[in-house]
Design an enzyme around this catalytic site. Structure first.
Site, short mmCIF file in Angstrom:
data_model
loop_
_atom_site.label_atom_id
_atom_site.label_comp_id
_atom_site.label_asym_id
_atom_site.label_seq_id
_atom_site.Cartn_x
_atom_site.Cartn_y
_atom_site.Cartn_z
N HIS A 110 0.83 -1.21 0.00
CA HIS A 110 0.00 0.00 0.00
C HIS A 110 0.86 1.26 0.00
CE1 HIS A 110 -3.95 -1.87 0.71
NE2 HIS A 110 -3.27 -2.76 1.40
N PRO A 111 0.44 2.29 -0.74
CA PRO A 111 1.14 3.57 -0.64
C PRO A 111 0.85 4.20 0.71
CG PRO A 111 -0.87 3.83 -1.92
CD PRO A 111 -0.73 2.35 -1.64
N GLU A 133 -9.52 5.12 -3.49
CA GLU A 133 -9.83 4.97 -2.06
C GLU A 133 -9.38 6.18 -1.25
OE1 GLU A 133 -9.34 0.13 -2.50
OE2 GLU A 133 -7.76 1.34 -1.58
N PHE A 173 1.20 2.70 7.98
CA PHE A 173 -0.10 2.84 8.63
C PHE A 173 -1.18 2.44 7.64
CE2 PHE A 173 -3.88 5.58 9.27
CZ PHE A 173 -4.30 5.07 10.49
N ALA A 194 -9.44 3.59 3.77
CA ALA A 194 -9.57 5.04 3.62
C ALA A 194 -10.82 5.47 2.87
CB ALA A 194 -8.33 5.59 2.92
#
Length: 336
Positions: free
Chosen positions: A59-60, A82, A113, A117
């Site tokens: 994930h970014p 998202e 983290f 979102a």
């Protein structure tokens, strides 16, 4: 009607190679519901800790727009969608704060983290990040795994919709919340030992998120000589671990004190986190020390130490122990 997907499709939903392999092996699926059920079983029962961390790493960082040149373009496209509300509601200032907290989070926990979102503003995400930052690693690992499952389920819905929009499915939104937590709890006790060994954690099986919103012991400094917060003062918290009961004669025994945490007071004079956020604080004797000599170079006190006792009947209470300071006097009290 059977719908077949390949490993690359499932990798777009979850970055764990093991997850994608197991999903591909479990298919083809006759319905979205069947795929969702299989995904939960695979994620919580068959993917190990390395697979979880691999998925997190795909994930970014929240607040950053993923590059379309990433290994999986579909995943990058979905990540961008998202985070669209978060990016649309963020100012340059809030993006900078979000970036800083993301960096601190990764330094503490070792992974990015992770939160589902979709539909969340940047302020909501930042608030969640700050709240979760004080968690123990094992608690945060559980939460991150649940958030990954939410993201995976949302993406499976998109995957099925994109492949055949005519395929009816009985649910419009994947299950989240208590159902996911229940799924995790079923296998948590069996897996906690392996997770702990991998991350050098204790095998504490109490995974519940604490009900407190702040550490059980806090402090702040007020410089009463100028009527302003004492900023930039070094603070440490220790617990008496020496033999026998603490008394005047042995209170200065350095070997008896164990350091629990250290911080520096902020612009409001408040210390940072000296303890984790836990429901119960062990009873015993504690000492908060302040490097007042560095703050008031012309003052009378090179440092100030405050010793207090938490009794067995008080372990669920909060203890705020502030310091009211001037160059030639200081006082304290138990606050709220």
């Amino acid at each position: 009607m059977e719908l077949g997907f390949g490993e690359r499709d499932f990798t777009a939903c979850c970055g764990s190679k093991k997850f994608a392999e197991e999903m591909s092996r479990a298919g083809p699926f006759t319905s979205l519901e069947q795929a969702l059920e299989a995904s939960r079983d695979i994620w919580f029962n068959k993917v190990d800790i390395n697979g979880w961390l691999e998925a997190f790493a795909a994930h970014p960082q929240i607040g950053e727009t993923p590059s379309v040149n990433e290994k999986n373009e579909t995943s990058a496209k979905w990540s961008k969608g998202e985070q669209s509300i978060a990016l649309a509601t963020a100012s340059n200032c809030s993006l900078q704060e979000l970036s800083e907290w993301n960096s601190w989070y990764k330094q503490k926990f070792g992974f990015v983290f992770l939160t589902c979102a979709s539909g969340k503003s940047s302020a909501e995400i930042l608030g969640e990040l700050k709240k979760r930052f004080s968690n123990r690693l094992i608690v945060e690992l559980e939460i991150a795994a649940q958030e990954q499952m939410k993201i995976t389920e949302l993406r499976l819905v998109k995957l099925f919709d994109a492949r055949d929009s005519r395929t009816p499915h009985a649910i419009n939104q994947p299950p989240t919340g208590s159902m996911l937590k229940q799924d995790f709890r079923v296998v948590a006790d069996e897996r906690i030992g392996r997770i702990g060994a991998h991350l050098s954690l204790s095998t504490d099986k109490t995974l519940a998120v604490p009900s407190r919103t702040r550490p059980p012991i806090t402090t702040h400094v007020l410089d009463v000589s100028v009527g302003r917060p004492g900023v930039g003062i070094e603070v440490s918290l220790e617990k008496w671990e020496g033999s026998g009961s603490l008394g005047f004669s042995n209170a200065q025994n350095v070997d008896g004190w164990s350091l629990l945490g250290a911080s520096v007071t902020d612009s409001d004079g408040r210390s940072g986190r000296l303890l984790p956020v836990v429901d119960r604080v062990p009873n015993g004797y504690y000492r908060i020390s302040f490097n007042t000599g560095k703050y008031l170079k012309a003052g009378f006190f090179p440092y100030v130490s405050i010793v207090f006792e938490i009794k067995e009947t008080q372990v669920l209470e909060h203890f705020h122990v502030p310091l009211l300071l001037s160059p030639y006097s200081f006082s304290t009290y138990r606050g709220s």
